[in-house]
Design a protein around this motif. Sequence first.
Motif, mmCIF file in Angstrom:
data_model
loop_
_atom_site.group_PDB
_atom_site.id
_atom_site.type_symbol
_atom_site.label_atom_id
_atom_site.label_comp_id
_atom_site.label_asym_id
_atom_site.label_seq_id
_atom_site.Cartn_x
_atom_site.Cartn_y
_atom_site.Cartn_z
ATOM 1 N N ILE A 185 0.838 -1.203 0.000
ATOM 2 C CA ILE A 185 0.000 0.000 0.000
ATOM 3 C C ILE A 185 0.873 1.253 0.000
ATOM 4 C CG2 ILE A 185 -1.588 1.355 1.422
ATOM 5 C CD1 ILE A 185 -2.940 -1.262 2.224
ATOM 6 N N GLU A 186 1.957 1.230 0.774
ATOM 7 C CA GLU A 186 2.879 2.371 0.800
ATOM 8 C C GLU A 186 3.494 2.618 -0.581
ATOM 9 O OE1 GLU A 186 5.596 1.230 3.843
ATOM 10 O OE2 GLU A 186 4.327 1.958 5.477
ATOM 11 N N PRO A 208 -4.472 -1.584 8.216
ATOM 12 C CA PRO A 208 -4.778 -0.205 7.814
ATOM 13 C C PRO A 208 -6.232 -0.089 7.341
ATOM 14 C CG PRO A 208 -3.585 -1.305 6.071
ATOM 15 C CD PRO A 208 -3.680 -2.294 7.202
ATOM 16 N N HIS A 211 -7.591 2.777 5.051
ATOM 17 C CA HIS A 211 -6.937 3.118 3.780
ATOM 18 C C HIS A 211 -7.784 2.602 2.619
ATOM 19 C CE1 HIS A 211 -3.928 3.683 0.683
ATOM 20 N NE2 HIS A 211 -3.163 4.311 1.575
ATOM 21 N N ARG A 212 -7.950 3.423 1.616
ATOM 22 C CA ARG A 212 -8.835 3.050 0.506
ATOM 23 C C ARG A 212 -8.288 1.893 -0.329
ATOM 24 N NH1 ARG A 212 -8.232 5.150 -4.695
ATOM 25 N NH2 ARG A 212 -6.303 6.285 -5.087
#
Length: 234
Positions: A185-186, A208, A211-212
């Motif tokens: 994701i990062e 997370p 987070h979308r």
Amino acid sequence: MTKHKWTIAFDADDTLWHNERGFRMTQDRFAELLADYTDGAHLQGRLLAAERRNLAVYGFGIKGFVLSMVETAIEVTDGAVPTDVIAELLGMGRSMLSDPVELLVGARAAIETLKPNAEIILITKGDLLDQERKLAQSGLGDLFDAVEIVSDKTADIYTRIFARHDTAHQMMVGNSLRSDVIPAIEAGAWGVHVPHDLTWEYEHAEAPLTHRHFRQISALSDLPALITDLSGGR
């Protein structure tokens, strides 16, 4: 040639095939061997600490695990661990390195369903020889468009890997929040968590949830429907 919209990367151990249960069985035997010196909970805590500090030296995988067991055995016995115990620990490591590969339910079917419309890659970390052995025995090798065996999984590594695949969207699928989901994701990809009943403590992390690009599914069989949903909603 039709350009695919998605690159979908899969973790290997405990995402596509069983892995951690072999470590747990070995740790149980480790506790039995050292029961005269310390209790199981203390021993496992010392072993996890040894594994954490040795990752930078030995890396991930069975060999580092065995060396950490030997180190822990020496520490908790103040050097009095019998040589036959050390010999058994080494023998258990050799046995783990030849364990047969057993696929998780739905692993092959999920990949085969997605493959016609996506680039499918494997991103796994650990000992090169052992990961290559497991991939060969899994029978899944021909289904991947690329295979990446890395020493660790970080946002930078995911960025470099996904940059080699010219698709609109990227996704990493795995059982580890720490290694598979959060760094992907990062790196700008989707991170899909597929929980496994047995996940090494080191791989635990806070999900997370807001987070979308985070999703969680209960099994790999749910992944094709998720891809359809995400593709239709964009």
